[in-house]
Structure formats: structure tokens, C-alpha cells
Design a protein around this motif. Structure first.
Motif, PDB file in Angstrom:
ATOM      1  N   TYR A  22     -19.157  74.324   2.793  1.00 22.10           N
ATOM      2  CA  TYR A  22     -19.906  74.414   4.049  1.00 22.10           C
ATOM      3  C   TYR A  22     -19.847  75.858   4.551  1.00 22.10           C
ATOM      4  O   TYR A  22     -18.766  76.379   4.874  1.00 22.10           O
ATOM      5  CB  TYR A  22     -19.318  73.458   5.090  1.00 22.10           C
ATOM      6  CG  TYR A  22     -19.548  72.007   4.746  1.00 22.10           C
ATOM      7  CD1 TYR A  22     -20.612  71.305   5.302  1.00 22.10           C
ATOM      8  CD2 TYR A  22     -18.701  71.347   3.848  1.00 22.10           C
ATOM      9  CE1 TYR A  22     -20.839  69.979   4.967  1.00 22.10           C
ATOM     10  CE2 TYR A  22     -18.921  70.018   3.507  1.00 22.10           C
ATOM     11  CZ  TYR A  22     -19.996  69.341   4.071  1.00 22.10           C
ATOM     12  OH  TYR A  22     -20.219  68.040   3.745  1.00 22.10           O
ATOM     13  N   ARG A  23     -21.008  76.488   4.580  1.00 24.83           N
ATOM     14  CA  ARG A  23     -21.099  77.872   5.063  1.00 24.83           C
ATOM     15  C   ARG A  23     -22.196  77.955   6.128  1.00 24.83           C
ATOM     16  O   ARG A  23     -23.243  77.313   6.011  1.00 24.83           O
ATOM     17  CB  ARG A  23     -21.436  78.843   3.934  1.00 24.83           C
ATOM     18  CG  ARG A  23     -20.373  78.944   2.838  1.00 24.83           C
ATOM     19  CD  ARG A  23     -20.813  79.886   1.724  1.00 24.83           C
ATOM     20  NE  ARG A  23     -22.125  79.511   1.210  1.00 24.83           N
ATOM     21  CZ  ARG A  23     -23.169  80.342   1.107  1.00 24.83           C
ATOM     22  NH1 ARG A  23     -23.052  81.610   1.454  1.00 24.83           N
ATOM     23  NH2 ARG A  23     -24.313  79.913   0.628  1.00 24.83           N
ATOM     24  N   ALA A  24     -21.952  78.773   7.143  1.00 26.43           N
ATOM     25  CA  ALA A  24     -22.959  78.935   8.209  1.00 26.43           C
ATOM     26  C   ALA A  24     -22.922  80.360   8.739  1.00 26.43           C
ATOM     27  O   ALA A  24     -21.878  81.029   8.695  1.00 26.43           O
ATOM     28  CB  ALA A  24     -22.702  77.937   9.344  1.00 26.43           C
ATOM     29  N   TRP A  25     -24.062  80.796   9.243  1.00 26.28           N
ATOM     30  CA  TRP A  25     -24.200  82.163   9.780  1.00 26.28           C
ATOM     31  C   TRP A  25     -24.899  82.075  11.135  1.00 26.28           C
ATOM     32  O   TRP A  25     -25.896  81.391  11.288  1.00 26.28           O
ATOM     33  CB  TRP A  25     -25.046  83.008   8.813  1.00 26.28           C
ATOM     34  CG  TRP A  25     -25.191  84.446   9.197  1.00 26.28           C
ATOM     35  CD1 TRP A  25     -25.867  84.959  10.269  1.00 26.28           C
ATOM     36  CD2 TRP A  25     -24.638  85.572   8.503  1.00 26.28           C
ATOM     37  NE1 TRP A  25     -25.772  86.337  10.292  1.00 26.28           N
ATOM     38  CE2 TRP A  25     -25.013  86.741   9.215  1.00 26.28           C
ATOM     39  CE3 TRP A  25     -23.872  85.709   7.360  1.00 26.28           C
ATOM     40  CZ2 TRP A  25     -24.658  88.019   8.815  1.00 26.28           C
ATOM     41  CZ3 TRP A  25     -23.512  86.984   6.952  1.00 26.28           C
ATOM     42  CH2 TRP A  25     -23.901  88.126   7.670  1.00 26.28           C
ATOM     43  N   THR A  26     -24.341  82.769  12.126  1.00 23.76           N
ATOM     44  CA  THR A  26     -25.014  82.880  13.419  1.00 23.76           C
ATOM     45  C   THR A  26     -24.810  84.288  13.952  1.00 23.76           C
ATOM     46  O   THR A  26     -23.883  84.993  13.549  1.00 23.76           O
ATOM     47  CB  THR A  26     -24.489  81.838  14.436  1.00 23.76           C
ATOM     48  OG1 THR A  26     -25.294  81.877  15.620  1.00 23.76           O
ATOM     49  CG2 THR A  26     -23.040  82.116  14.826  1.00 23.76           C
ATOM     50  N   TYR A  27     -25.714  84.731  14.831  1.00 25.19           N
ATOM     51  CA  TYR A  27     -25.577  86.045  15.470  1.00 25.19           C
ATOM     52  C   TYR A  27     -25.336  85.829  16.957  1.00 25.19           C
ATOM     53  O   TYR A  27     -25.649  84.789  17.517  1.00 25.19           O
ATOM     54  CB  TYR A  27     -26.825  86.904  15.231  1.00 25.19           C
ATOM     55  CG  TYR A  27     -28.113  86.281  15.706  1.00 25.19           C
ATOM     56  CD1 TYR A  27     -28.543  86.449  17.024  1.00 25.19           C
ATOM     57  CD2 TYR A  27     -28.904  85.525  14.845  1.00 25.19           C
ATOM     58  CE1 TYR A  27     -29.722  85.865  17.462  1.00 25.19           C
ATOM     59  CE2 TYR A  27     -30.082  84.942  15.280  1.00 25.19           C
ATOM     60  CZ  TYR A  27     -30.486  85.125  16.590  1.00 25.19           C
ATOM     61  OH  TYR A  27     -31.645  84.544  17.031  1.00 25.19           O
ATOM     62  N   VAL A  28     -24.773  86.841  17.615  1.00 23.01           N
ATOM     63  CA  VAL A  28     -24.432  86.710  19.029  1.00 23.01           C
ATOM     64  C   VAL A  28     -25.178  87.732  19.868  1.00 23.01           C
ATOM     65  O   VAL A  28     -25.955  87.388  20.750  1.00 23.01           O
ATOM     66  CB  VAL A  28     -22.903  86.865  19.250  1.00 23.01           C
ATOM     67  CG1 VAL A  28     -22.560  86.655  20.717  1.00 23.01           C
ATOM     68  CG2 VAL A  28     -22.150  85.858  18.384  1.00 23.01           C
ATOM     69  N   SER A  29     -24.948  89.022  19.624  1.00 23.43           N
ATOM     70  CA  SER A  29     -25.564  90.126  20.370  1.00 23.43           C
ATOM     71  C   SER A  29     -25.077  90.165  21.813  1.00 23.43           C
ATOM     72  O   SER A  29     -24.243  89.366  22.225  1.00 23.43           O
ATOM     73  CB  SER A  29     -27.093  90.044  20.317  1.00 23.43           C
ATOM     74  OG  SER A  29     -27.518  90.057  18.968  1.00 23.43           O
ATOM     75  N   GLN A  30     -25.606  91.117  22.582  1.00 26.73           N
ATOM     76  CA  GLN A  30     -25.136  91.312  23.956  1.00 26.73           C
ATOM     77  C   GLN A  30     -25.571  90.177  24.872  1.00 26.73           C
ATOM     78  O   GLN A  30     -24.850  89.765  25.763  1.00 26.73           O
ATOM     79  CB  GLN A  30     -25.644  92.656  24.498  1.00 26.73           C
ATOM     80  CG  GLN A  30     -25.085  93.850  23.731  1.00 26.73           C
ATOM     81  CD  GLN A  30     -25.493  95.175  24.321  1.00 26.73           C
ATOM     82  OE1 GLN A  30     -25.134  95.514  25.430  1.00 26.73           O
ATOM     83  NE2 GLN A  30     -26.262  95.943  23.561  1.00 26.73           N
ATOM     84  N   GLU A  31     -26.796  89.710  24.671  1.00 26.95           N
ATOM     85  CA  GLU A  31     -27.298  88.581  25.451  1.00 26.95           C
ATOM     86  C   GLU A  31     -27.277  87.348  24.549  1.00 26.95           C
ATOM     87  O   GLU A  31     -27.894  87.339  23.499  1.00 26.95           O
ATOM     88  CB  GLU A  31     -28.736  88.863  25.922  1.00 26.95           C
ATOM     89  CG  GLU A  31     -28.884  90.108  26.806  1.00 26.95           C
ATOM     90  CD  GLU A  31     -28.258  89.929  28.169  1.00 26.95           C
ATOM     91  OE1 GLU A  31     -28.164  88.771  28.626  1.00 26.95           O
ATOM     92  OE2 GLU A  31     -27.853  90.939  28.780  1.00 26.95           O
ATOM     93  N   TYR A  32     -26.559  86.317  24.953  1.00 24.90           N
ATOM     94  CA  TYR A  32     -26.485  85.136  24.096  1.00 24.90           C
ATOM     95  C   TYR A  32     -26.389  83.869  24.942  1.00 24.90           C
ATOM     96  O   TYR A  32     -26.008  83.891  26.109  1.00 24.90           O
ATOM     97  CB  TYR A  32     -25.269  85.221  23.169  1.00 24.90           C
ATOM     98  CG  TYR A  32     -23.934  85.126  23.888  1.00 24.90           C
ATOM     99  CD1 TYR A  32     -23.327  83.883  24.097  1.00 24.90           C
ATOM    100  CD2 TYR A  32     -23.294  86.264  24.371  1.00 24.90           C
ATOM    101  CE1 TYR A  32     -22.112  83.776  24.767  1.00 24.90           C
ATOM    102  CE2 TYR A  32     -22.086  86.167  25.041  1.00 24.90           C
ATOM    103  CZ  TYR A  32     -21.497  84.926  25.236  1.00 24.90           C
ATOM    104  OH  TYR A  32     -20.312  84.822  25.903  1.00 24.90           O
ATOM    105  N   LYS A  33     -26.733  82.748  24.308  1.00 25.30           N
ATOM    106  CA  LYS A  33     -26.566  81.427  24.910  1.00 25.30           C
ATOM    107  C   LYS A  33     -25.761  80.590  23.918  1.00 25.30           C
ATOM    108  O   LYS A  33     -26.127  80.484  22.742  1.00 25.30           O
ATOM    109  CB  LYS A  33     -27.921  80.781  25.176  1.00 25.30           C
ATOM    110  CG  LYS A  33     -28.741  81.501  26.245  1.00 25.30           C
ATOM    111  CD  LYS A  33     -30.094  80.825  26.446  1.00 25.30           C
ATOM    112  CE  LYS A  33     -30.921  81.566  27.498  1.00 25.30           C
ATOM    113  NZ  LYS A  33     -32.272  80.970  27.639  1.00 25.30           N
ATOM    114  N   THR A  34     -24.679  80.003  24.401  1.00 25.48           N
ATOM    115  CA  THR A  34     -23.796  79.240  23.521  1.00 25.48           C
ATOM    116  C   THR A  34     -24.551  78.111  22.826  1.00 25.48           C
ATOM    117  O   THR A  34     -24.355  77.854  21.628  1.00 25.48           O
ATOM    118  CB  THR A  34     -22.622  78.664  24.322  1.00 25.48           C
ATOM    119  OG1 THR A  34     -21.911  79.743  24.939  1.00 25.48           O
ATOM    120  CG2 THR A  34     -21.676  77.879  23.419  1.00 25.48           C
TER     121      THR A  34
END
Length: 509
Positions: free
Chosen positions: A217-229
């Protein structure tokens, strides 16, 4: 940039002349003259851009031209809307269409004549105030020549910025795969300044065959300065690929807490790897970790960040890895792979120029690959002019990403400028689906058909050309075809400023 907008409007006038030929009557000649005037101004603007004339008077004059171009577009759009409304009328109302078309044509004629007077006035202002007087030879600019080879075999190297980071990759891979009997979840943070290749290194690890074998199980997400959980949780769930399509549509309606519970259930008892790209504050991790089981299966989390405090303080069980700048040898290796990939034997003078420029990039991979994109497909004479332009822009003894980007942007054909600036409407670090992007570019009218090439093929050519120039990064490929792409946040920041100045589009945060 104004020349790109003007070229786009010129193309729109041409399409309008073709589509509405039957109703134009006396307006056709007026529109043709307006189109010719705009074409002349566009050519002049390209010369001004090439000579980098940026005095205040030139800026004001360009703004006047831009306003006229947008007003021309408004006139054409209003006419198209009225034509659509007439085509939808029924019964007796349709009998009035002929009269309505004539009245609309008269109004357009009046509008176009006003626009022509404004163009004459703005041209007179340029001559009166000596805007853009050329003090340099105005030879033909061959760097604008495009090589139309859309269907050529393309090999996009997703790992080109990882050159020189082999030791880093080896160390981090060992940390990921280490099985010392302690199977608690473990974190790895990669940190360093923007443009060092943190995301590229994380992606290399993520796509490693050894990692794929170890973590089902692998997953990728980005966050950046402005994010919503909630958005981050949804991206992780989709990236895992463990939920069926019909269930994905259902959980899109879930709230944040429901998504946390759902994701926790997916990963409970599993060995997983989650990459969280571009974290700016510890709170972003805190908002995610409740949904990631701290089980005894040897799971791993990778984060990338520019901030040392976040890298070292994000968790108690963390290995913080600082990325370094490239050595000259590594920088030159990276540069050659991009700039000279089609050249069997590099000219000595060309190599000397490249080495001089590389030293001024101070080992920053992003600056190096964007600079290499400028070198690619250029002849020695063209490179001499380009180098002279770059030296004039240097404010200190180093080349920054922004300096190279400005020069790269000036060299783009107008349709590539429009396509690149359009990418700024997507959120920071967003992985852009290429098929979706093609449809959007065509719908916006930024792409014009050329010869026998389909308009969708032209759009794809533009995207792949931006990738070849290292202004856009290919993220996902299937059988040599780019399926998704992204724009580096440093380049996005500069592009947003240009886009706002050109009043081109609104931007996501």
C-alpha cells in the motif's frame, strides 16, 4: 507577454471572420484592418520583448495595447452570444432575426471603428514619446523557429534532477527497507531549499522496485502553504487505489472525521508507505497522522519540507535528511544530459560557455535544468546572443531561477506562453491530468489548428514542448506518453506575477 495576448486575439478575429462571414456585410473590411493593425503591433511587441525594453513608458504603452486587445475580445464574445441567442429562437420571433442581425452588425461596426481609432492613437503615442526606440541591430530572430515534431519518439526523464543524489537515495532507501525487528511506524524527512530536488528524490524512492515490493500500500499527497485536511485525506485514499470506483464517489461526500476513520480502516494491519510532499508547518502532519495507524507492520512515512524545524520536530521517530547543493561535476553532468542530449560531439566553445554558466548556478538543480532547456536546440550563434542577454540580467555573480525563467519565458512562442501561464490556475504542487488540461486549453481558445494537425494534438505538443524546456515536470508516464504533469512552485510564483500583470486568469491557492 502582451505579444502573446495580442496574438491570441488576432487568431480569434480570424476565426470570427470565417465563422460569421455570411452576416458580416460592411464589417468584414473593418475587422480585416483591425486584425492587420494588431498583427503589426504584435510584431513590434515581440521585438521590444527580445530587446528587453522595460522602461516605464514602455510598460504604460503595453498596458494600453493590452486593454485594447481585451476590448476587441469582448466585442467578438458579445457578438457570438447574440448569434447563439438568435439561433435558439422559435416561431414568429425567428422572423425578426434578419433585422436583429443587421442591427448587431451596425453596432459591431461602431465598436470596431472606435477600437481602430484607439489603436491609431496608441501608435501615435509610441511615436510621440519614442517608446521602444531600437538602439541595437534588429536582425531576424531565429530562436523563435519551432520544430514541429509532435509524433517523434519522446523519452521524458522523470529522474533528471536526481543526478548527483545517488548517495542520498541509497541512504534513504536503506532507511525505508531497514528491518531491525522494531516494526513501529518510522518517518523520514527530506529538507532543503526550494529547487534542490526534494520531490524528485522522494518520487525516485516511491517508484523504486524494491519499495514497491516491500510496501503493498503506497500513497502520495501534497500539502503546500495553503491546505485543507479533508482534501489531503481524499488524495491519500485515491492514491492507494484500494477503494473501488463506486465507493470513491460515495466517500467524496464524507466529512473530515469520516474520511479519517475510512482511511484508518483501509491501512489498519497493513504495511504502508505514505509520502507527504511540501509540508510547511507541523500542524499539517498532526492533522493527518490520526488517520495513519501506528501499527507494528514496519510502515513508513516520507515528508519533504524546506524548513529544518518541521523536518526535525515533526515526530519523535524521525530521520531528518538535509539535501546538499550539487558539486560542479554533478551540475555539469545534469546540464549535459538535458542541453546536449541530441548532440554527438559538443563544440569546444559551446562547452566552455556552458561550464561558465553552470558555475554561476551554484549547484541548484532547478536553475540548472531550466538553463539547460534554454540551450537545447540552439545553434552556437543563437547561444552567443542568449548568453549576452543573460549576463545583462545578472545583478550579482550568480544565476537565480527567476533570472533563467524570465529569459526562458521571453523565448517562448505566444501559444506556449499562454499555455504555461494557464497552468497557474491549478493549486500549488497539484498533479495535473494532461487529458483534462488539453480539453481546458482548447476550450479557452488558447490553441489554434495548424496545417493538418488536430487541435488536440497541437495542445499536447505545447504541453510536451514545455516539458522539453524544463518549465513543466512530467510526473506520470504510460508507454512514453505523459499522463500527468506539474509546475514547480518557484516557477509558479513567478508565472503568477506575469499572469496577473497580463490580467489573464484567476489563480487557485
Amino acid at each position: 507577454m502582451v505579444d502573446a495576448i495580442t496574438g491570441y486575439i488576432v487568431g480569434k478575429i480570424g476565426n470570427y471572420l470565417i465563422e460569421e462571414a455570411s452576416m458580416l456585410m460592411g464589417i468584414k473590411d473593418e475587422l480585416e484592418e483591425l486584425k492587420t493593425e494588431l498583427m503589426c503591433i504584435q510584431g513590434y511587441l515581440k521585438d521590444v520583448e527580445d530587446l528587453e525594453i522595460e522602461d516605464e513608458a514602455s510598460k504604460v504603452w503595453k498596458k494600453l495595447v493590452l486593454d485594447i486587445a481585451y476590448d476587441v475580445e469582448d466585442v467578438l464574445d458579445r457578438s457570438n452570444v447574440k448569434a447563439i441567442e438568435r439561433s435558439q429562437r422559435q416561431g414568429l420571433v425567428r422572423l425578426t432575426n434578419k433585422i436583429g442581425r443587421q442591427m448587431d452588425a451596425y453596432r459591431i461596426i461602431d465598436d470596431v471603428r472606435i477600437l481602430k481609432r484607439r489603436i491609431i492613437d496608441v501608435t501615435r503615442k509610441r511615436e510621440t514619446y519614442g517608446i521602444g526606440n531600437f538602439n541595437e541591430p534588429r536582425g531576424g530572430n531565429t530562436t523563435k523557429l519551432k520544430v514541429r515534431q509532435l509524433r517523434r519518439a519522446r523519452s521524458v526523464d522523470q529522474e533528471e534532477r536526481v543526478v548527483g543524489l545517488a548517495d542520498d537515495a541509497k541512504i534513504l532507501l536503506a532507511k525505508l527497507l531497514n528491518d531491525d525487528g522494531d516494526n513501529m511506524r518510522y518517518m523520514i524527512s527530506i529538507f532543503g531549499m526550494g529547487g534542490l530536488g526534494k520531490t524528485a528524490l522522494a518520487r525516485k524512492l516511491y517508484n523504486s522496485s524494491a519499495v514497491k515490493r516491500r510496501f503493498e500500500y503506497r500513497a502520495w499527497t501534497y500539502v503546500s502553504q495553503e491546505y485543507k485536511t479533508r482534501d489531503m485525506l481524499m488524495r491519500v485514499i485515491i492514491s492507494l487505489g484500494a477503494a473501488p470506483a463506486e465507493e470513491i464517489e460515495k466517500i467524496r461526500m464524507y466529512g473530515e472525521e469520516e474520511l479519517e476513520v475510512y482511511l484508518y480502516g483501509l491501512l489498519e494491519g497493513k504495511k504502508y508507505l505514505v509520502v507527504i510532499d511540501d509540508i510547511w508547518e507541523r500542524e499539517a502532519w498532526e492533522s493527518l497522522k490520526r488517520a495513519l495507524p501506528e501499527n507494528h507492520k514496519g510502515s513508513r512515512v516520507i515528508i519533504t519540507t524546506r524548513i529544518r524545524a518541521v523536518a526535525e520536530g515533526v515526530d519523535g521517530r524521525v530521520y531528518a535528511h538535509k539535501l546538499r547543493f550539487l558539486t560542479f561535476k554533478e551540475s555539469w553532468n545534469l546540464f549535459q544530459r538535458k542541453a546536449f542530449r541530441d548532440i554527438e560531439q559538443v563544440d569546444q566553445e559551446l562547452q566552455k560557455t556552458g561550464e561558465l554558466m553552470i558555475r554561476k548556478c551554484s549547484g541548484l538543480p532547478l536553475a540548472i535544468v531550466v538553463l539547460a532547456g534554454l540551450f537545447w536546440r540552439k545553434r552556437p550563434g543563437e547561444l552567443t546572443d542568449m548568453c549576452a542577454s543573460l549576463w545583462r540580467r545578472l545583478k550579482e555573480d550568480s544565476i537565480h531561477v527567476y533570472t533563467v525563467f524570465d529569459l526562458s519565458f521571453v523565448e517562448l512562442p505566444h501559444e506556449l506562453k499562454l499555455c504555461f501561464l494557464y497552468l497557474t490556475v491549478f493549486p500549488e504542487d497539484y498533479e495535473i491530468d494532461v487529458e483534462k488540461l488539453i480539453r481546458l486549453l482548447v476550450a479557452e481558445g488558447f490553441i489554434q489548428e495548424e496545417g493538418e494537425m488536430m487541435i488536440e494534438d497541437m495542445a499536447r505538443y505545447c504541453i510536451e514542448e514545455l516539458i522539453d524546456r524544463s518549465l513543466v515536470e512530467a510526473v506520470r508516464l504510460e508507454r512514453g506518453t505523459v499522463m500527468s504533469c506539474r509546475i514547480h512552485d518557484l516557477l509558479r510564483d513567478v508565472a503568477i506575477k506575469k499572469s496577473k500583470r497580463a490580467q489573464l486568469c484567476k489563480h487557485s491557492q
